[in-house]
Design an enzyme around this catalytic site. Structure first.
Site, PDB file in Angstrom:
ATOM      1  N   TYR A  20      69.073  23.726  35.545  1.00  0.00           N
ATOM      2  CA  TYR A  20      70.408  23.278  35.960  1.00  0.00           C
ATOM      3  C   TYR A  20      71.337  23.210  34.747  1.00  0.00           C
ATOM      4  CZ  TYR A  20      68.664  22.117  40.648  1.00  0.00           C
ATOM      5  OH  TYR A  20      68.131  22.180  41.905  1.00  0.00           O
ATOM      6  N   SER A  63      58.868  23.173  46.125  1.00  0.00           N
ATOM      7  CA  SER A  63      60.191  23.453  46.669  1.00  0.00           C
ATOM      8  C   SER A  63      60.203  24.894  47.159  1.00  0.00           C
ATOM      9  CB  SER A  63      61.245  23.251  45.572  1.00  0.00           C
ATOM     10  OG  SER A  63      62.524  23.546  46.062  1.00  0.00           O
ATOM     11  N   ASN A  64      60.759  25.080  48.345  1.00  0.00           N
ATOM     12  CA  ASN A  64      60.939  26.422  48.920  1.00  0.00           C
ATOM     13  C   ASN A  64      59.615  27.144  49.171  1.00  0.00           C
ATOM     14  OD1 ASN A  64      63.890  26.295  48.682  1.00  0.00           O
ATOM     15  ND2 ASN A  64      63.512  26.420  46.483  1.00  0.00           N
ATOM     16  N   GLY A  72      76.329  23.590  50.933  1.00  0.00           N
ATOM     17  CA  GLY A  72      77.179  23.962  49.791  1.00  0.00           C
ATOM     18  C   GLY A  72      78.646  23.613  50.005  1.00  0.00           C
TER      19      GLY A  72
END
Ligand code: NAP
Length: 307
Positions: free
Chosen positions: A54, A158-159, A214
């Site tokens: 990030y 995750s995912n 988003g």
């Protein structure tokens, strides 16, 4: 804000988390990220989500500076971060964008995150994306090493597809505690593909990334991933707005409270960098949605009527 147990482990965290993806983005003013973190804390968030990538590590560094300024904060927060995505050019110009869940990369990335955050232990360490070359036994060994060294408390993914969670869990001596996936009223895949069923069965806590798609389901600016450009939430926004007006609340609160209603205890991750929008999102914890209203909203969110 209400709290809940993470998975079946010892950690307890706020019902909504705060996501640090954009807090040190070049497009936001330097003080914006710090104000966002403080607004999230004041609103009752105790779970903070990071990733090594990030803002190219700057998000973890900024968070570390906030922790250093208020040393009593660390003990009150549950800090989650992730590893596994390697961007083009890492470590040299010829290297492609890829996933890397080798033991060597997991442990190195963990050390780097600890350094940037300025903490001794990461509370929840998540694998950001499934690596096609993942060897579950190798990952399990890396997890054990990190836990024995006191560098990580709990682990998550995750995912992942449900089958990938099973493959990894079957090799791990410790239980996986969270599964972070995209879930919103504009993306219902996790509800329909077995992900949330598995979370219920295995007592994995689902964390919902992009819970407002988003910003498509928000009332402010939009910051869409390429995959989110194709979402067509027009119908559901009308339904959310009517319900919000009837309840005397906002679109944001309804979209997040709808996720909170699921029995798997989804933790939506607030992604805004705006203090007012963060405070508004945190109110979702107070809105109860009946089964009938939940289904009315689901109906508006789906392409096809329920059979
Ligand atoms: P989101 O809440 O769906 O979207 C936030 C974006 O929408 C921000 O750009 C925000 O702009 C905008 N927005 C517009 N109206 C808003 C409103 N009323 N309230 C809140 N935001 C509004 O969440 P996200 O940022 O996409 O994702 C949240 C977190 O999930 C991230 O921070 C990260 O921790 C995690 N995540 C994980 C993965 C993964 O693969 N595991 C992927 C993506 C994200 P302003 O900032 O101007 O308010």
């Amino acid at each position: 804000m209400k709290t809940l147990q993470i998975g079946d482990g010892p950690l307890v965290a706020s019902r909504l988390a705060f996501g640090c993806w954009r807090i040190a983005d070049r497009s936001v003013a330097p003080e914006t990220g710090r104000r966002a973190i403080l607004a999230a804390i004041e609103s009752g968030c105790t779970l903070f989500d990071h990733a090594d990538i990030y803002c190219d590590g700057e998000a973890e560094k900024l968070f570390g500076r906030v922790l250093r300024e208020s040393p009593d904060l660390r003990a009150r927060l549950v800090i989650a971060t992730k590893c596994g995505i390697r961007k083009t050019g890492d470590p040299d110009a010829a290297a492609p964008y890829r996933y890397d869940l080798s033991a060597e990369y997991i442990t190195r990335s963990c050390d780097n995150s600890l350094k940037r955050l300025g903490i001794d232990t990461i509370d929840i360490y998540q694998l950001h994306r499934p690596d096609f070359l993942m060897d579950p036994a190798e990952v399990a060994q890396a997890f054990s090493t990190l836990r024995q060294a006191g560098k990580v408390r709990e682990f998550g993914v995750s995912n992942f597809k449900p089958s990938q969670v099973i493959a990894l869990q079957s090799a791990c001596p410790m239980r996986l505690q969270v599964h972070q996936v995209e879930i919103s009223m504009a993306n219902l895949s996790a509800l329909e593909d077995g992900t949330l069923d598995q979370c219920l069965a295995e007592r994995l806590t689902p964390m919902a990334w992009s819970p407002l798609a988003g910003g498509l389901l928000g009332d402010g600016p939009r910051r869409l991933l390429a995959s989110q450009q194709a979402y067509r939430p027009a119908g559901v926004i009308g339904a959310i707005d009517s319900f919000a007006a009837a309840q005397g609340t906002s679109r944001t609160v309804v979209a997040l409270a709808w996720l909170l209603r699921h029995p798997s205890h989804i933790i939506p991750i607030i992604g805004s960098t705006d203090p007012d929008r963060i405070r508004e999102a945190a109110k979702a914890d107070n809105l109860e949605i009946s089964r009938e209203d939940w289904y009315r909203l689901l109906d508006a969110a789906r392409d096809k009527r329920l059979a």
